[in-house]
Design a protein around this motif. Structure first.
Motif, short mmCIF file in Angstrom:
data_model
loop_
_atom_site.label_atom_id
_atom_site.label_comp_id
_atom_site.label_asym_id
_atom_site.label_seq_id
_atom_site.Cartn_x
_atom_site.Cartn_y
_atom_site.Cartn_z
N GLY A 113 2.42 17.02 3.30
CA GLY A 113 1.45 16.43 4.21
C GLY A 113 0.99 15.03 3.84
O GLY A 113 0.25 14.42 4.59
N MET A 114 1.44 14.50 2.73
CA MET A 114 1.03 13.14 2.37
C MET A 114 1.98 12.13 3.00
O MET A 114 3.09 12.47 3.41
CB MET A 114 0.94 12.95 0.86
CG MET A 114 2.25 12.95 0.11
SD MET A 114 2.06 12.70 -1.66
CE MET A 114 1.50 14.30 -2.18
N THR A 115 1.55 10.88 3.09
CA THR A 115 2.38 9.82 3.66
C THR A 115 3.55 9.52 2.73
O THR A 115 3.49 9.80 1.52
CB THR A 115 1.57 8.53 3.87
OG1 THR A 115 1.20 8.01 2.59
CG2 THR A 115 0.33 8.76 4.73
N ALA A 116 4.57 8.92 3.28
CA ALA A 116 5.74 8.55 2.48
C ALA A 116 5.36 7.55 1.39
O ALA A 116 5.85 7.64 0.26
CB ALA A 116 6.84 7.98 3.38
N ASP A 117 4.51 6.59 1.72
CA ASP A 117 4.08 5.60 0.72
C ASP A 117 3.33 6.26 -0.42
O ASP A 117 3.53 5.95 -1.59
CB ASP A 117 3.21 4.52 1.36
CG ASP A 117 4.00 3.59 2.27
OD1 ASP A 117 5.24 3.55 2.17
OD2 ASP A 117 3.36 2.89 3.08
N MET A 118 2.44 7.17 -0.09
CA MET A 118 1.66 7.89 -1.10
C MET A 118 2.59 8.73 -1.97
O MET A 118 2.46 8.77 -3.18
CB MET A 118 0.60 8.76 -0.43
CG MET A 118 -0.24 9.54 -1.38
SD MET A 118 -1.95 9.04 -1.64
CE MET A 118 -2.45 8.13 -0.25
N ALA A 119 3.53 9.43 -1.33
CA ALA A 119 4.48 10.28 -2.05
C ALA A 119 5.33 9.46 -3.01
O ALA A 119 5.55 9.85 -4.17
CB ALA A 119 5.37 11.04 -1.07
N THR A 120 5.79 8.31 -2.55
CA THR A 120 6.61 7.44 -3.40
C THR A 120 5.81 6.95 -4.60
O THR A 120 6.29 6.98 -5.74
CB THR A 120 7.14 6.25 -2.59
OG1 THR A 120 7.96 6.76 -1.52
CG2 THR A 120 7.95 5.30 -3.43
N ALA A 121 4.59 6.51 -4.36
CA ALA A 121 3.74 6.02 -5.46
C ALA A 121 3.43 7.12 -6.47
O ALA A 121 3.49 6.91 -7.68
CB ALA A 121 2.44 5.43 -4.89
#
Length: 173
Positions: A113-121
């Motif tokens: 459920g997290m954003t791709a940017d958040m997941a990548t970071a």
């Protein structure tokens, strides 16, 4: 003498300009890029221990990394280990998913459920933090097979009882 006065006048003019300008801002502190604030880490460790710690089998939690309202934490208990994905809800950290190496991958984190940017970071922070761990510790963390969705809302504040079902899914020896 005239040169000294001109230089002094120029120096005073520069000082005057600097003092009337906005105050200088300190350079951003990038040392916190991977480090987790102690208060956040403490809340995460407490949430995990509340759910899984046992007197005869203490839970060790490390490393802990945070990105916004999401966190990843590695854990060891006896000869087992894994990782937990936590989310801050209503000011408290709750466990959302337990897993192994899959939680190191941004693609897997996006499905929570997290954003791709958040997941990548978050994945990058975890990989940097885990690069300091021993091969044995990483092997134990990888031993958790698959991913298990944990009902953090229901488990929050219910003590050890909420964790028994999730814990029983750890790989067998």
């Amino acid at each position: 003498m005239k040169t000294k006065i001109q230089i002094s006048g120029l120096a005073l003019a520069i000082i005057g300009l600097l003092s009337s300008a906005a105050p200088l801002q300190a350079a951003p502190d990038h040392s916190q890029a991977v480090a987790t604030p102690a208060k956040e880490a403490q809340g995460i460790v407490q949430a995990m221990k509340r759910q899984f710690d046992k007197p005869q089998s203490p839970l060790k939690v490390a490393p802990v990394v945070v990105e916004g309202d999401w966190a990843l934490a590695g854990w060891l208990q006896d000869a087992r280990g894994g990782r937990a994905l936590l989310q801050k809800r209503h000011g408290h950290w709750v466990i959302v998913v337990c897993g192994g190496d899959g939680l190191r991958q941004a693609d897997a984190l996006v499905h929570t459920g997290m954003t791709a940017d958040m997941a990548t970071a978050l994945a990058k922070k975890l990989n940097v933090a885990e690069s300091r761990l021993s091969a044995d510790t990483l092997k134990k963390m990888a031993s958790f097979e698959g991913m298990l969705r944990v009902d953090g809302e229901a488990g929050h504040g219910t003590g050890h009882g909420a964790g028994h079902g999730a814990q029983s899914t750890h790989p067998k020896h």
